[in-house]
Design a protein around this motif. Structure first.
Motif, PDB file in Angstrom:
ATOM      1  N   SER A   8     -25.094  23.599 -23.366  1.00  0.00           N
ATOM      2  CA  SER A   8     -24.389  22.753 -23.656  1.00  0.00           C
ATOM      3  C   SER A   8     -23.390  23.341 -24.609  1.00  0.00           C
ATOM      4  O   SER A   8     -23.934  24.449 -25.474  1.00  0.00           O
ATOM      5  CB  SER A   8     -24.673  21.386 -24.292  1.00  0.00           C
ATOM      6  OG  SER A   8     -25.314  21.813 -25.524  1.00  0.00           O
ATOM      7  N   ALA A   9     -22.044  23.006 -24.813  1.00  0.00           N
ATOM      8  CA  ALA A   9     -21.172  23.430 -25.882  1.00  0.00           C
ATOM      9  C   ALA A   9     -21.698  23.408 -27.234  1.00  0.00           C
ATOM     10  O   ALA A   9     -21.434  24.269 -28.099  1.00  0.00           O
ATOM     11  CB  ALA A   9     -19.801  23.125 -25.714  1.00  0.00           C
ATOM     12  N   GLU A  10     -22.320  21.933 -27.616  1.00  0.00           N
ATOM     13  CA  GLU A  10     -22.708  21.840 -28.859  1.00  0.00           C
ATOM     14  C   GLU A  10     -23.759  22.742 -29.126  1.00  0.00           C
ATOM     15  O   GLU A  10     -24.205  23.141 -30.384  1.00  0.00           O
ATOM     16  CB  GLU A  10     -23.276  20.379 -28.982  1.00  0.00           C
ATOM     17  CG  GLU A  10     -22.244  19.217 -28.876  1.00  0.00           C
ATOM     18  CD  GLU A  10     -21.581  19.104 -27.862  1.00  0.00           C
ATOM     19  OE1 GLU A  10     -22.029  19.780 -26.638  1.00  0.00           O
ATOM     20  OE2 GLU A  10     -20.598  18.254 -27.658  1.00  0.00           O
ATOM     21  N   SER A  11     -24.743  23.028 -28.241  1.00  0.00           N
ATOM     22  CA  SER A  11     -25.624  24.050 -28.620  1.00  0.00           C
ATOM     23  C   SER A  11     -25.347  25.480 -29.006  1.00  0.00           C
ATOM     24  O   SER A  11     -25.759  26.053 -29.838  1.00  0.00           O
ATOM     25  CB  SER A  11     -26.681  24.074 -27.305  1.00  0.00           C
ATOM     26  OG  SER A  11     -27.476  22.995 -27.207  1.00  0.00           O
ATOM     27  N   VAL A  12     -24.272  25.846 -28.234  1.00  0.00           N
ATOM     28  CA  VAL A  12     -23.741  27.539 -28.803  1.00  0.00           C
ATOM     29  C   VAL A  12     -23.047  27.109 -29.939  1.00  0.00           C
ATOM     30  O   VAL A  12     -22.974  28.185 -31.025  1.00  0.00           O
ATOM     31  CB  VAL A  12     -22.815  27.858 -27.546  1.00  0.00           C
ATOM     32  CG1 VAL A  12     -22.208  29.082 -28.171  1.00  0.00           C
ATOM     33  CG2 VAL A  12     -23.609  27.878 -26.479  1.00  0.00           C
ATOM     34  N   LEU A  13     -22.152  26.072 -30.062  1.00  0.00           N
ATOM     35  CA  LEU A  13     -21.209  25.893 -31.345  1.00  0.00           C
ATOM     36  C   LEU A  13     -22.015  25.611 -32.596  1.00  0.00           C
ATOM     37  O   LEU A  13     -21.376  25.717 -33.735  1.00  0.00           O
ATOM     38  CB  LEU A  13     -20.274  24.915 -31.041  1.00  0.00           C
ATOM     39  CG  LEU A  13     -19.531  25.113 -29.850  1.00  0.00           C
ATOM     40  CD1 LEU A  13     -18.375  23.972 -29.525  1.00  0.00           C
ATOM     41  CD2 LEU A  13     -18.534  26.552 -30.156  1.00  0.00           C
ATOM     42  N   GLN A  14     -23.248  24.995 -32.373  1.00  0.00           N
ATOM     43  CA  GLN A  14     -24.209  24.696 -33.616  1.00  0.00           C
ATOM     44  C   GLN A  14     -23.387  23.433 -34.306  1.00  0.00           C
ATOM     45  O   GLN A  14     -23.746  23.387 -35.453  1.00  0.00           O
ATOM     46  CB  GLN A  14     -24.674  25.685 -34.549  1.00  0.00           C
ATOM     47  CG  GLN A  14     -25.464  26.559 -33.937  1.00  0.00           C
ATOM     48  CD  GLN A  14     -26.779  26.015 -33.444  1.00  0.00           C
ATOM     49  OE1 GLN A  14     -27.565  25.811 -34.396  1.00  0.00           O
ATOM     50  NE2 GLN A  14     -27.180  25.831 -32.211  1.00  0.00           N
TER      51      GLN A  14
END
Length: 991
Positions: free
Chosen positions: A974-980
């Motif tokens: 997910s984007a949130e996982s990469v973007l933190q």
């Protein structure tokens, strides 16, 4: 079906509103009502059934309107509730009913059991007595607006972005307020823009962006702008003079008609020279958007060649949870403050609520003072010198307080004066000498001569102060002359003398001619000491006091009638309580066109600022020097090794604008002191400079440029003594929904073609909606289209495959570097697995580069140029090189290459970051570098990102960072996982 006659309803409502009532709370259940035109022709969406036949007649037997407080889930609005009772008659009963008396008729009408239900409209509740089997239609008057108006519905308009960007260099602040607003309605609406700016500032630019057009405000001579305003009124057009004075802030307001589902961007720029008081500079930023704003940002950048000594953030917007939204960084000569509150945080400060923030963010700092000569900054042939030596010995002072005790000082004013005076007496040093006079139509001495501020004398003076009583008329002339006599009769070597007058009214006894009073006072003081005039409230003629102070090397200050008036008095005294130098003369060999160079006194915690031009721009022959007296010693401040800082980090014209700002300010002060031809000459010079640098001053006005047919607005900056607000003339534009409220009444007097007010609690609204009808039909909510998915690659160390993630948001924050005032945003296209259709680069406040698939546009200031071929362009510190399949852009230390790709006949862009500044103060998707570690092989594949295990799956993505993009394997998550962090952090509502 049945319909209520409009005249009947209006009569009932008028009768109801004329009587006294109290609000009743009621619940509502969110039923739907459809209104075709405002509040008229409102039809229930869900049908109610009545047992009637086609020819039956429905009579209205009662209609009772009530204003209620309608609540649901702890959220309440003011609403109108209407109880409706109906009787149903078979068609044959009509004749028989007419033959009987109304009281005798009991007929066989099917009067069914009443079932009461409620129906919701924004700001309106309809309660119907419900029968079975019939659709009910209700007609209401649009004139009901006065009863049912509430704050604007966010579905009607939305401030989707509100940015405040302030850059400070050499204590000169340039602040840009940008508000972006969308009209969500199905018809055009008037949208207002309200902001409050520091009173000391000059507005220098105002722009509106709408439908691809830019509307720039034009600064004109005040008389010329007034003529344009008058002509608009004479043509029957709506017009307004826009200005007002508050306590420390002034209000700017304008409006524009925005088409349905269109947007408008307001951009206001103002400039001010920060004044040092009590050892610090304060940059005041006010915000009240009238709603929580998703994209709300305040960015402050400070650069001082002398070095920054300390940095603090205070004010109402720094309290409670909002304090967590503030980030501040201090690094030698530079400082940054970021204020990025979330929508929830915008509701939690001391003065915040459901309508968002309402308060100030105050940036407080001071600079290092390593040399006694101060610091000098030069650029493009201009210089500015800041002189504030420290470690000087305090000079004993002689001070006389002249206190008005006339009848107009009665009540709280005299009480607060007593409190302030007692505090001030406590602060006197024992080596000081002082005197105390009160006056009305007569003079009352505590002592006829100055005495030392020892414990016994101070105690006696405090007792005298406690017994000051209001009475009589106001003889200002005799009182000030007596204070001057006392100081002249007590010369002391090595001391500094100060005369302080406090009054709340005009001279009403003795000498009442203001010009003669000023002449008498100037002759009595004879440039020996400064006169400080404090005007209490608004009955005083402030221009008279200001002119008298300036003629005698002092300043005038208004004391506002408020609960803290005693603190205002004490605060002013603290500014002049500690003199360090007298007879200060600033000398600049090789300098010309200088601002004021002679100052009677220099006080601890203050600063002397001089600006000018360097003759022939020859820095080698430019030599500054300062002469002054400290106690009994004549001092010379000079340093043959002093280095004049040549700025390369700030815009070339900033120092020139400091010079222009100071010159205009001082010319306006000088104009107050003169009369006749000399006055007109100085006034003309000040106006010419104001026009040249586009400053809105008391001599100039800004005509707000709008689309054809729009109302004419003129922005006028009032003087402190003028009592101004805005007033509209011309045809009415309808009632306002959610317009800013005004606190207090205010006294009025005519000014020009309008009326002006003062002494009001001015509210600040970033943008509000003005409706041309009572309550508008809520626009249909369109089904949002499904956004195509775009896949991003990011390479991380220690991983066998790059990470990839999908994004469906259309507008993304690609890069943001606040130090450089650089931002890069991109808008994704509508093709699955495509790229960007537009990328926009903003640099500082006046340069925008927009790249699309067919070329690029450079907007520098007000000039916009389109390039479609292969070009090499230089704009300020930016260069753009356009090649066949790429656009290479360098801005400062940042280099961005935008590649042009084509898939299935459709072209799109992809940005590649080639170089970033050396510091770490950069954010955005392009600078993402996740701390990813080894894959964890279990039943599912996991990757550690910042020590957190994330589930991933093996997938593939095109690498658009190269000209011929290959397809690469990647770890998909997910984007949130990469973007933190949430993806919303990397989205923008506008490019």
């Amino acid at each position: 079906m049945f319909r209520l006659g409009q005249s009947f309803i209006w009569c009932v409502l008028l009768s109801s509103c004329m009587s006294a009532w109290s609000l009743e709370m009621t619940e509502y259940d969110n039923q739907d009502i459809i209104c075709s035109q405002g509040l008229s022709d409102c039809t229930l969406k869900n049908e109610m059934f009545l047992l009637i036949t086609e020819n039956d007649v429905v009579d209205i037997v009662n209609l009772v309107p009530k204003v209620k407080l309608c609540c649901k889930d702890r959220s309440c609005i003011l609403c109108l509730a209407i109880d409706i009772g109906v009787d149903i008659h078979p068609d044959k009963d009509v004749e028989s009913r007419s033959a009987l008396g109304e009281d005798d008729y009991s007929g066989d009408a099917r009067n069914m059991t009443e079932v009461k239900r409620q129906f919701q409209l924004p700001g309106l509740i309809l309660e119907g007595v419900v029968m079975e089997r019939a659709a009910v239609s209700i007609a209401l008057l649009g004139v009901l607006l006065a009863v049912v108006t509430t704050l604007p519905n966010k579905d009607d308009w939305d401030i989707y972005s509100f940015h405040i960007n302030s850059t400070v260099s050499s204590r000169y602040a340039t602040t840009v307020i940008t508000s972006r607003v969308a009209n969500r309605m199905d018809e055009s609406k008037e949208i207002e823009f309200h902001v409050r700016i520091p009173k000391n500032a000059f507005i220098s630019k105002f722009r509106m962006f709408m439908d691809g057009e830019v509307y720039d405000g034009v600064v004109k001579a005040k008389e010329q702008a007034q003529q344009q305003y008058t002509e608009a009124v004479s043509r029957g057009q709506s017009a307004g003079i826009v200005s007002s004075v508050g306590r420390t802030l002034e209000e700017f307001k304008t409006s524009v008609n925005v088409a349905a589902h269109k947007k408008v961007t307001f951009e206001l720029t103002y400039e001010e020279l920060l004044k040092r008081k009590l050892g610090k500079y304060e940059l005041q930023i006010h915000a009240r958007p009238m709603q929580p704003v998703k994209d709300f940002k305040v960015d402050v950048y400070i650069h001082e060649e002398a070095g920054i000594n300390f940095l603090e953030v205070k004010g109402g917007l720094s309290t409670k949870a909002l304090g967590n939204a503030i980030t501040k960084t201090l690094a030698d000569k530079q400082a940054w403050v970021y204020f990025y509150p979330t929508e929830d945080q915008q509701k939690t400060c001391d003065s915040c609520g459901e309508q968002g923030m309402n308060g100030d963010l105050v940036i407080v700092y001071d600079v290092n003072r390593d040399t006694t000569l101060g610091d000098i900054t030069a650029s493009a042939g201009y210089f500015v010198h800041h002189f504030a030596p420290s470690s000087l010995t305090r000079i004993p002072k002689n001070v006389v307080f002249v206190i008005d005790q006339s009848g107009s000082m009665s009540g709280r004013k005299i009480h607060q004066t007593r409190i302030a005076l007692i505090h001030i007496l406590n602060d006197l040093a024992e080596e000081d000498f002082f005197g105390l006079i009160t006056f009305d139509g007569n003079i009352f001495h505590w002592k006829r001569e100055l005495v030392q501020a020892n414990q016994q004398n101070v105690g006696s003076a405090k007792e005298f102060a406690r017994n000051i009583r209001d009475r009589g008329s106001t003889d200002i002339n005799r009182a000030v002359l007596e204070g001057a006599r006392m100081l002249n009769a007590h010369p002391r070597e090595g001391s500094a003398s100060i005369l302080i007058l406090l009054t709340d009214g005009d001279p009403t006894s003795g000498e009442t001619n203001r010009e003669r009073i000023q002449s008498n006072v100037k002759k009595a003081i004879a440039s020996k000491f400064p006169l400080y005039c404090l005007g209490f409230g608004f009955d005083v003629n402030f221009e008279f006091l200001e002119s008298m102070s300036l003629q005698n090397d002092g300043v005038a200050r208004r004391i506002y009638e408020d609960s803290d008036a005693d603190l205002q008095l004490k605060g002013f005294y603290e500014e002049v309580a500690t003199p360090l130098l007298t007879d200060v003369t600033m000398i600049y060999i090789g300098g010309t066109n200088l601002t004021q160079t002679n100052f009677s006194q220099y006080y601890n915690g203050s600063e002397i600022v001089v600006a000018g031009q360097i003759t022939d721009n020859n820095i080698e022959t430019f030599t500054p020097q300062v002469l002054a007296i400290s106690r009994n010693t004549r001092m010379t401040f000079t340093n043959t090794d002093v280095t004049v800082e040549l700025t390369g980090t700030i815009s070339d014209n900033r120092i020139q604008r400091v010079w222009a700002y100071l010159t205009v300010k001082q010319l306006l002060e000088k104009e107050l002191q003169l009369s006749g031809p000399e006055k007109e000459t100085v006034k003309k010079e000040a106006m010419e400079l104001s026009l040249k640098y586009s400053f809105v001053t008391p001599l100039t006005s800004m005509v707000v440029t709008k689309p054809p047919g729009e109302r004419t607005d003129v922005l006028h900056k009032p003087k402190e003594g003028e009592r101004l607000d805005h007033h509209s003339q011309g045809p009415a534009t309808g009632a306002g929904v959610g317009a800013a409220g005004r606190g207090g009444g205010g006294r009025w007097r005519p000014f020009g073609s309008g009326y002006v007010a003062y002494d009001m609690d001015y509210e600040v609204v970033a943008a509000t909606m003005i409706s041309n009808t009572a309550i508008e039909t809520p626009p249909p909510v369109p089904t949002p289209p499904v956004s195509p998915v775009h896949r991003f690659l990011t390479k991380a160390e220690h991983l066998s495959l790059p990470l990839c993630f999908d994004v469906s948001n259309t507008r993304l924050k690609l890069l943001h570097h606040p130090n450089w005032q650089l931002s890069v945003n991109g808008e994704l296209d509508s093709a699955p697995n495509g790229g960007f259709q537009r990328i926009v680069i903003h640099f500082q406040t006046n340069l925008t580069i927009e790249v699309d698939t067919s070329g690029f546009t450079v907007r520098e200031g007000q000039i916009s140029t389109r390039y479609a071929g292969q070009d090499n362009i230089a704009a300020g510190r930016a260069t753009v090189i356009k090649r066949d399949k790429e656009t290479d852009i360098t801005v400062g230390e940042t280099r961005l290459v935008i590649l042009l790709h084509e898939t299935a006949g459709k072209q799109f862009l992809w940005p590649v970051l080639r170089q970033v500044p050396s510091d770490n103060n950069t954010e955005g998707i392009l600078v993402l570098k996740p701390e990813a570690r080894e894959e964890v092989q279990q039943s599912v594949t996991k990757v550690k990102i910042n020590d957190q295990e994330i589930n991933v799956t093996r997938s593939h993505a095109a690498d658009y960072s190269v000209a011929s993009p290959p397809s690469l394997n990647c770890w998909l998550t997910s984007a949130e996982s990469v973007l933190q962090r949430p993806l919303d952090h990397f989205t923008v509502t506008a490019l």
